[in-house]
Write a protein that holds these residues in place. Structure first.
Motif, PDB file in Angstrom:
ATOM      1  N   LYS A 235       0.843  -1.196   0.000  1.00 51.50           N
ATOM      2  CA  LYS A 235       0.000   0.000   0.000  1.00 51.50           C
ATOM      3  C   LYS A 235       0.877   1.245   0.000  1.00 51.50           C
ATOM      4  O   LYS A 235       1.829   1.353   0.791  1.00 51.50           O
ATOM      5  CB  LYS A 235      -0.905  -0.013   1.224  1.00 51.50           C
ATOM      6  N   SER A 236       0.570   2.181  -0.888  1.00 47.92           N
ATOM      7  CA  SER A 236       1.399   3.380  -1.026  1.00 47.92           C
ATOM      8  C   SER A 236       0.986   4.483  -0.070  1.00 47.92           C
ATOM      9  O   SER A 236       1.823   5.183   0.497  1.00 47.92           O
ATOM     10  CB  SER A 236       1.324   3.895  -2.468  1.00 47.92           C
ATOM     11  N   HIS A 237      -0.319   4.678   0.099  1.00 51.15           N
ATOM     12  CA  HIS A 237      -0.819   5.805   0.888  1.00 51.15           C
ATOM     13  C   HIS A 237      -1.445   5.263   2.176  1.00 51.15           C
ATOM     14  O   HIS A 237      -2.471   4.576   2.133  1.00 51.15           O
ATOM     15  CB  HIS A 237      -1.829   6.613   0.081  1.00 51.15           C
ATOM     16  N   ILE A 238      -0.815   5.578   3.294  1.00 48.69           N
ATOM     17  CA  ILE A 238      -1.223   5.036   4.583  1.00 48.69           C
ATOM     18  C   ILE A 238      -2.086   6.066   5.318  1.00 48.69           C
ATOM     19  O   ILE A 238      -1.581   7.107   5.772  1.00 48.69           O
ATOM     20  CB  ILE A 238       0.012   4.682   5.436  1.00 48.69           C
ATOM     21  N   PRO A 239      -3.395   5.839   5.426  1.00 45.07           N
ATOM     22  CA  PRO A 239      -4.270   6.830   6.064  1.00 45.07           C
ATOM     23  C   PRO A 239      -4.058   6.864   7.576  1.00 45.07           C
ATOM     24  O   PRO A 239      -3.896   5.825   8.228  1.00 45.07           O
ATOM     25  CB  PRO A 239      -5.676   6.330   5.714  1.00 45.07           C
ATOM     26  N   ASN A 240      -4.090   8.067   8.099  1.00 46.32           N
ATOM     27  CA  ASN A 240      -3.937   8.243   9.539  1.00 46.32           C
ATOM     28  C   ASN A 240      -4.778   9.440   9.984  1.00 46.32           C
ATOM     29  O   ASN A 240      -4.288  10.376  10.616  1.00 46.32           O
ATOM     30  CB  ASN A 240      -2.467   8.454   9.909  1.00 46.32           C
ATOM     31  N   TYR A 241      -6.067   9.382   9.632  1.00 52.73           N
ATOM     32  CA  TYR A 241      -6.976  10.465   9.960  1.00 52.73           C
ATOM     33  C   TYR A 241      -8.319   9.857  10.345  1.00 52.73           C
ATOM     34  O   TYR A 241      -8.615   8.697  10.033  1.00 52.73           O
ATOM     35  CB  TYR A 241      -7.142  11.421   8.777  1.00 52.73           C
ATOM     36  N   SER A 242      -9.138  10.628  11.006  1.00 51.31           N
ATOM     37  CA  SER A 242     -10.455  10.179  11.458  1.00 51.31           C
ATOM     38  C   SER A 242     -10.340   8.822  12.148  1.00 51.31           C
ATOM     39  O   SER A 242      -9.580   8.656  13.083  1.00 51.31           O
ATOM     40  CB  SER A 242     -11.429  10.137  10.270  1.00 51.31           C
ATOM     41  N   GLU A 243     -11.090   7.831  11.630  1.00 54.59           N
ATOM     42  CA  GLU A 243     -11.080   6.521  12.279  1.00 54.59           C
ATOM     43  C   GLU A 243      -9.887   5.655  11.891  1.00 54.59           C
ATOM     44  O   GLU A 243      -9.732   4.535  12.384  1.00 54.59           O
ATOM     45  CB  GLU A 243     -12.389   5.767  11.962  1.00 54.59           C
ATOM     46  N   PHE A 244      -9.044   6.156  10.970  1.00 52.62           N
ATOM     47  CA  PHE A 244      -7.924   5.352  10.482  1.00 52.62           C
ATOM     48  C   PHE A 244      -6.628   5.720  11.225  1.00 52.62           C
ATOM     49  O   PHE A 244      -6.341   6.901  11.437  1.00 52.62           O
ATOM     50  CB  PHE A 244      -7.723   5.564   8.980  1.00 52.62           C
ATOM     51  N   TYR A 245      -5.865   4.704  11.615  1.00 46.92           N
ATOM     52  CA  TYR A 245      -4.576   4.945  12.258  1.00 46.92           C
ATOM     53  C   TYR A 245      -3.555   3.917  11.775  1.00 46.92           C
ATOM     54  O   TYR A 245      -2.802   3.335  12.547  1.00 46.92           O
ATOM     55  CB  TYR A 245      -4.725   4.916  13.787  1.00 46.92           C
ATOM     56  N   GLU A 246      -3.516   3.706  10.454  1.00 44.85           N
ATOM     57  CA  GLU A 246      -2.635   2.685   9.887  1.00 44.85           C
ATOM     58  C   GLU A 246      -1.156   3.016  10.056  1.00 44.85           C
ATOM     59  O   GLU A 246      -0.308   2.118  10.103  1.00 44.85           O
ATOM     60  CB  GLU A 246      -2.957   2.482   8.400  1.00 44.85           C
ATOM     61  N   ALA A 247      -0.833   4.300  10.131  1.00 46.14           N
ATOM     62  CA  ALA A 247       0.585   4.672  10.276  1.00 46.14           C
ATOM     63  C   ALA A 247       1.170   4.180  11.595  1.00 46.14           C
ATOM     64  O   ALA A 247       2.394   4.115  11.759  1.00 46.14           O
ATOM     65  CB  ALA A 247       0.749   6.184  10.149  1.00 46.14           C
TER      66      ALA A 247
END
Length: 638
Positions: A116-128
């Protein structure tokens, strides 16, 4: 390509258990097996589905990571006997980095790991918190006991069918301003697969659907989107398993919310490649990494994909009404501009009481109304000849009266008979001379009346007639502005019906009777006062010819493919021999009659298919039809 470019793809959502790789592998395995049995050639599963997307900090646990790798290895080994390419999501650790990857495998071989190139880390996402973005350049790794590459924007090309080239991006990659799929498509990918875990909130499904549909349109590609669903943790989020299959701007299939299983559809890779070639603004990218080859025997497909019986006519009633209004507006706007440019305030329309001339008159009235010109500046002329019936002549008179236009009757029988005497033609021989002399006499009358009145002759011929050459050269095929030139016959009927519904009253009754009248040039004497010459008995059903025309001109499909599509579409209406007969007729006439299209008058384009020699269709008049006819002759008629 085998199967005329058709390929069955799938998106699948298994019912999982968070952190239970053994159970999840079994669920994925069952769907893989089902897909293979259904002739699927490419399938995508959700993001991180071997572990579950909602594992949280368990992603750092070695036990989970090792179990996911073992489960994937078992799936790869099982795939050795399957004839499909599969994409399954899982976490994979290499060195100090943990990646959210899509494993791409086929027939027992791990082809690659797309991270995955773009790791979301906003709202409900904390993949980073857990994952690193894909490395900029591919790195060699050993995974599941096989050496492969891990990276971004990797594409995979089938050696047995080069049009079948696959690109993979993961969830958020699609939602960013410059998705990796855009570059992969320009590098040759025709099928884009997206393993995703998109949680469900109000309004998100519509946005997701638009995103997938629009990306498939921009990239002239097939796009399969597999969404996480049942079994993901609902501690804070709910996942609905919203799977989507799209092609070139159309949603072909999608799952019902909160269900699991397979969603399949047939995509047309040949069409996608043709669309890219057709659009000269499409730019291939060269010099990127070489595609990763794979070998796959494509199964024979029995088509289940529907094709529009009337491709020029929207199937939804509301869409049809809007389309009809827009087309009438386009036609009238084109004529309005021509009248304003020339300063002409008069028009002449040959009104036979048939569909085409009725539509031409309705359009002319609209144009005059838009210019605030009196309708009496329109002269509708009926020119009864040897085949004219009382029904059509009467409808022409009523229509002109109800629309408030000027009207006159000019019988042509004596003039044509005199012409027969001049050239020594026996009037009892009802041949092409007998028919065309009437058509040319009518055109001469219209042109001369236009000169008398300082007006323009408005052409009535439609797109279907132009394709078949069903018009008399220097006769009804000639005018000063041809308002119906890009409107196919099947659509003419709906436009007149729409006008009838909008008008109501006596005008509606006349228009409906015109719609109920058999299509005919009325050049042969009637039998007991009834039309004896029916166009579709002579050249074939217009619904078939418009189907052939659309798929030949719009996509450049070969005759054999069009025949196959027609067999499926018109099953139960026409048998194979009938479809073959009229398809052969279509190609023979289309090539032989190009000379008539090379000198067409101006007319407005209203749809994606048109035959104007100045814009849409430039073909030499002496082009040979041999290749197309020989391909048809080689077919085995079912």
């Amino acid at each position: 390509m085998k199967n005329d470019g058709f390929l069955r793809i799938a998106a699948a959502t298994p019912h999982i258990r968070v952190a239970d790789c053994v159970s999840n592998k079994a669920a994925i395995s069952a769907l893989l097996r089902a897909a293979n049995e259904q002739g699927v050639s490419a399938i995508v599963f959700p993001e991180l589905c071997l572990t579950g997307y909602t594992c949280g900090d368990l992603f750092h646990d070695t036990t989970l990571l090792q179990a996911a790798e073992r489960a994937l290895q078992e799936l790869i080994e099982e795939s050795a006997s399957y004839h499909l390419l599969a994409v399954v999501g899982l976490p994979a650790a290499f060195g100090a980095s943990l990646y959210n990857v899509a494993a791409v495998f086929c027939r027992g071989k791990l082809l690659g790991l797309t991270a995955k190139s773009h790791i979301p880390n906003y709202s409900e996402f904390y993949e980073a918190r857990h994952f690193s973005p894909a490395p900029d350049t591919p790195i060699p790794v050993t995974f599941c006991g096989q050496e492969t590459l891990l990276g971004r924007e990797r594409i995979y090309s089938c050696a047995d069918a080069p049009e079948f080239t696959v690109g993979v991006e993961i969830c958020e990659d699609l939602w960013v301003p410059e998705p990796p799929s855009s570059r992969m498509a320009q590098c040759g990918a025709t099928v884009l697969l997206n393993p995703s875990a998109s949680d469900e909130v109000i309004g998100k499904a519509n946005y997701r659907r638009s995103l997938v549909r629009d990306q498939s349109a921009r990239l002239f590609c097939a796009y399969a989107y597999a969404d996480a669903g049942e079994g993901e943790s609902s501690t804070d989020l709910v996942f609905a398993g919203h799977d989507l299959l799209a092609e070139n701007g159309a949603i072909l299939a999608e799952s019902q919310p909160f269900t699991t299983g397979l969603v399949t559809a047939e995509v047309d890779l040949q069409r996608l490649v043709q669309e890219r070639r057709r659009a000269n603004t499409w730019a291939d990218r060269f010099g990127g990494p070489a595609p990763i080859p794979f070998s796959l025997s494509l199964p024979d497909l029995t088509l289940t994909r529907p094709f529009a019986r009337l491709p020029f006519v929207p199937q939804d009633a509301q869409d049809l009404s809007g389309r009809c209004e827009m087309i009438l507006h386009l036609q009238a706007s084109g004529l309005k501009t021509r009248l304003a440019h020339t300063g002409v305030q008069h028009a002449v329309v040959g009104l036979s009481g048939g569909l085409d001339s009725t539509l031409a008159l309705l359009v002319t009235v609209r144009a005059f109304d838009a210019l605030s010109l009196p309708r009496k500046g329109i002269l509708a002329v009926t020119m009864p000849g040897f085949g004219t019936t009382g029904r059509t002549k009467g409808n022409a008179e009523k229509l002109a009266e109800l629309l408030g236009v000027d009207f006159c009757t000019v019988p042509i029988g004596d003039a044509v008979s005199g012409h027969f005497q001049d050239i020594g033609h026996d009037p009892t021989v009802h041949d092409v001379t007998y028919e065309n002399a009437q058509a040319r006499e009518r055109t001469q009358i219209l042109m001369d009346l236009a000169n008398q009145n300082g007006g323009l002759v408005i052409g009535t011929g439609d797109l279907s007639e132009l394709a078949l050459g069903w018009a008399t050269y220097n006769g009804d095929h000639m005018s000063m502005y041809a308002v119906n030139a890009s409107v196919p016959k099947t659509l003419v009927r709906h436009l007149v019906h729409y006008a009838a519904q909008q008008s109501g009253g006596a005008l509606c009754e006349v228009l409906e009777d015109i719609l109920d009248t058999p299509v005919s040039p009325e050049l042969l004497p009637p039998v007991d006062g009834v039309i004896s010459q029916k166009t579709e008995s002579l050249v074939g059903p217009y619904e078939l010819h418009d189907f052939f025309l659309y798929h030949m001109l719009r996509f450049g499909f070969p005759p054999s493919k069009i025949y196959r599509m027609a067999l499926r579409t018109f099953s139960g209406t026409y048998d194979a021999a009938t479809i073959y007969k009229w398809l052969y007729t279509f190609y023979r006439r289309f090539f032989a009659q190009q000379f008539k299209r090379s000198c067409l008058p101006d007319g407005p384009k209203v749809g994606t298919v048109a035959l104007s020699p100045r814009g849409d269709w430039r073909m030499p008049s002496d082009a040979s039809a041999r290749l197309w006819l020989e391909e048809l002759e080689a077919l085995s008629i079912e």
